[in-house]
Design a protein around this motif. Structure first.
Motif, PDB file in Angstrom:
ATOM      1  N   HIS A   1      43.784  37.004  31.376  1.00 18.55           N
ATOM      2  CA  HIS A   1      44.186  38.390  31.196  1.00 18.55           C
ATOM      3  C   HIS A   1      45.449  38.410  30.328  1.00 18.55           C
ATOM      4  O   HIS A   1      46.380  37.656  30.577  1.00 18.55           O
ATOM      5  CB  HIS A   1      44.467  39.058  32.539  1.00 18.55           C
ATOM      6  CG  HIS A   1      43.323  38.940  33.490  1.00 18.55           C
ATOM      7  ND1 HIS A   1      42.228  39.769  33.428  1.00 18.55           N
ATOM      8  CD2 HIS A   1      43.077  38.071  34.480  1.00 18.55           C
ATOM      9  CE1 HIS A   1      41.369  39.415  34.364  1.00 18.55           C
ATOM     10  NE2 HIS A   1      41.866  38.384  35.012  1.00 18.55           N
TER      11      HIS A   1
ATOM     12  N   TYR B   1      54.114  45.305  36.268  1.00 20.47           N
ATOM     13  CA  TYR B   1      52.698  45.639  36.306  1.00 20.47           C
ATOM     14  C   TYR B   1      51.878  44.418  36.731  1.00 20.47           C
ATOM     15  O   TYR B   1      50.993  44.525  37.588  1.00 20.47           O
ATOM     16  CB  TYR B   1      52.219  46.142  34.940  1.00 20.47           C
ATOM     17  CG  TYR B   1      50.720  46.268  34.854  1.00 20.47           C
ATOM     18  CD1 TYR B   1      50.054  47.341  35.449  1.00 20.47           C
ATOM     19  CD2 TYR B   1      49.955  45.299  34.215  1.00 20.47           C
ATOM     20  CE1 TYR B   1      48.676  47.438  35.393  1.00 20.47           C
ATOM     21  CE2 TYR B   1      48.576  45.398  34.154  1.00 20.47           C
ATOM     22  CZ  TYR B   1      47.937  46.465  34.749  1.00 20.47           C
ATOM     23  OH  TYR B   1      46.565  46.565  34.702  1.00 20.47           O
ATOM     24  N   ALA B   2      52.157  43.260  36.136  1.00 19.93           N
ATOM     25  CA  ALA B   2      51.414  42.041  36.474  1.00 19.93           C
ATOM     26  C   ALA B   2      51.586  41.693  37.951  1.00 19.93           C
ATOM     27  O   ALA B   2      50.616  41.301  38.623  1.00 19.93           O
ATOM     28  CB  ALA B   2      51.864  40.878  35.593  1.00 19.93           C
TER      29      ALA B   2
ATOM     30  N   ARG C   1      52.251  43.736  40.466  1.00 15.81           N
ATOM     31  CA  ARG C   1      51.500  44.695  41.281  1.00 15.81           C
ATOM     32  C   ARG C   1      49.997  44.485  41.145  1.00 15.81           C
ATOM     33  O   ARG C   1      49.270  44.424  42.137  1.00 15.81           O
ATOM     34  CB  ARG C   1      51.833  46.134  40.868  1.00 15.81           C
ATOM     35  CG  ARG C   1      53.143  46.657  41.376  1.00 15.81           C
ATOM     36  CD  ARG C   1      53.284  48.164  41.147  1.00 15.81           C
ATOM     37  NE  ARG C   1      52.803  48.641  39.864  1.00 15.81           N
ATOM     38  CZ  ARG C   1      53.512  48.694  38.742  1.00 15.81           C
ATOM     39  NH1 ARG C   1      54.767  48.289  38.750  1.00 15.81           N
ATOM     40  NH2 ARG C   1      53.000  49.151  37.622  1.00 15.81           N
ATOM     41  N   ARG C   2      49.523  44.396  39.928  1.00 16.27           N
ATOM     42  CA  ARG C   2      48.078  44.334  39.648  1.00 16.27           C
ATOM     43  C   ARG C   2      47.430  43.055  40.163  1.00 16.27           C
ATOM     44  O   ARG C   2      46.334  43.070  40.698  1.00 16.27           O
ATOM     45  CB  ARG C   2      47.868  44.468  38.134  1.00 16.27           C
ATOM     46  CG  ARG C   2      46.498  44.118  37.609  1.00 16.27           C
ATOM     47  CD  ARG C   2      45.458  45.179  37.905  1.00 16.27           C
ATOM     48  NE  ARG C   2      44.222  44.936  37.226  1.00 16.27           N
ATOM     49  CZ  ARG C   2      43.289  44.050  37.619  1.00 16.27           C
ATOM     50  NH1 ARG C   2      43.489  43.302  38.673  1.00 16.27           N
ATOM     51  NH2 ARG C   2      42.171  43.919  36.939  1.00 16.27           N
ATOM     52  N   PHE C   3      48.138  41.916  40.021  1.00 16.67           N
ATOM     53  CA  PHE C   3      47.548  40.636  40.378  1.00 16.67           C
ATOM     54  C   PHE C   3      48.160  40.012  41.631  1.00 16.67           C
ATOM     55  O   PHE C   3      47.757  38.924  42.033  1.00 16.67           O
ATOM     56  CB  PHE C   3      47.650  39.660  39.198  1.00 16.67           C
ATOM     57  CG  PHE C   3      46.887  40.129  37.992  1.00 16.67           C
ATOM     58  CD1 PHE C   3      45.521  39.951  37.901  1.00 16.67           C
ATOM     59  CD2 PHE C   3      47.540  40.776  36.952  1.00 16.67           C
ATOM     60  CE1 PHE C   3      44.810  40.397  36.793  1.00 16.67           C
ATOM     61  CE2 PHE C   3      46.845  41.218  35.836  1.00 16.67           C
ATOM     62  CZ  PHE C   3      45.469  41.034  35.762  1.00 16.67           C
TER      63      PHE C   3
ATOM     64  N   SER D   1      40.435  40.548  29.714  1.00 17.74           N
ATOM     65  CA  SER D   1      40.997  41.894  29.651  1.00 17.74           C
ATOM     66  C   SER D   1      42.305  41.850  28.866  1.00 17.74           C
ATOM     67  O   SER D   1      43.013  40.844  28.867  1.00 17.74           O
ATOM     68  CB  SER D   1      41.250  42.468  31.052  1.00 17.74           C
ATOM     69  OG  SER D   1      42.345  41.839  31.672  1.00 17.74           O
TER      70      SER D   1
ATOM     71  N   THR E   1      45.660  44.493  28.318  1.00 18.51           N
ATOM     72  CA  THR E   1      46.300  45.732  28.732  1.00 18.51           C
ATOM     73  C   THR E   1      47.625  45.869  28.000  1.00 18.51           C
ATOM     74  O   THR E   1      48.406  44.922  27.931  1.00 18.51           O
ATOM     75  CB  THR E   1      46.565  45.728  30.255  1.00 18.51           C
ATOM     76  OG1 THR E   1      45.338  45.511  30.942  1.00 18.51           O
ATOM     77  CG2 THR E   1      47.180  47.038  30.706  1.00 18.51           C
TER      78      THR E   1
ATOM     79  N   PRO F   1      49.880  51.475  32.188  1.00 25.34           N
ATOM     80  CA  PRO F   1      48.909  50.551  31.600  1.00 25.34           C
ATOM     81  C   PRO F   1      47.854  51.290  30.769  1.00 25.34           C
ATOM     82  O   PRO F   1      47.343  52.319  31.187  1.00 25.34           O
ATOM     83  CB  PRO F   1      48.274  49.896  32.828  1.00 25.34           C
ATOM     84  CG  PRO F   1      48.403  50.909  33.915  1.00 25.34           C
ATOM     85  CD  PRO F   1      49.671  51.676  33.615  1.00 25.34           C
TER      86      PRO F   1
ATOM     87  N   LYS G   1      44.350  50.263  29.021  1.00 27.80           N
ATOM     88  CA  LYS G   1      43.364  49.190  28.905  1.00 27.80           C
ATOM     89  C   LYS G   1      42.811  49.178  27.479  1.00 27.80           C
ATOM     90  O   LYS G   1      42.251  50.162  27.009  1.00 27.80           O
ATOM     91  CB  LYS G   1      42.241  49.374  29.920  1.00 27.80           C
ATOM     92  CG  LYS G   1      41.255  48.234  29.901  1.00 27.80           C
ATOM     93  CD  LYS G   1      40.238  48.350  30.987  1.00 27.80           C
ATOM     94  CE  LYS G   1      39.324  47.152  30.897  1.00 27.80           C
ATOM     95  NZ  LYS G   1      38.518  46.974  32.074  1.00 27.80           N
TER      96      LYS G   1
END
Length: 119
Positions: free
Chosen positions: A2, A15-16, A18-20, A106, A108, A115, A117
């Motif tokens: 990603h 963001y990374a 939180r997202r992952f 992906s 982003t 974010p 995409k």
């Protein structure tokens, strides 16, 4: 793999995380730790590694684990520097991130913490 890109201070690392679900110790920071660690779940400040590659004339590493996350500051847009070394870094970063984006599952872009995409 990603790929997360965006300007300085736009919230890419947050963001990374939180997202992952990354903790701070999951992130290899090229700004302070040098070349990317192949075992790291997340690589941040990839552009700093690319700067070292441009300065030393070495080819950047593109191989990352399938589930890894690469975070890179967007230094390949905007006003072109008059300094030849700055232009070389910017060109290397643009070409390398383009190659990473083609390989990524992906992509982003983070803008103002939001974010977007791309892939």
């Amino acid at each position: 793999m990603h790929l997360i890109i965006g300007g300085a201070w736009q919230g890419k690392r947050d963001y990374a995380m939180r997202r992952f679900g990354f903790a701070a110790e999951d992130i290899h920071d090229c700004a302070s730790d040098g070349a990317p660690d192949a075992a790291a779940r997340c690589v941040d400040h990839y552009e700093c590694y690319l700067r070292a590659c441009a300065d030393s004339g070495i080819k950047p590493r593109l191989g990352f684990a399938a589930d890894s996350v690469v975070i890179c500051q967007d230094i390949f847009c905007g006003v072109v520097s008059a300094d030849a070394q700055e232009r070389a870094w910017r060109e290397l970063a643009g070409r390398t991130v383009t190659a990473l984006a083609a390989r990524a599952d992906s992509v982003t872009r983070i803008f103002c913490g939001l974010p977007v995409k791309l892939k």
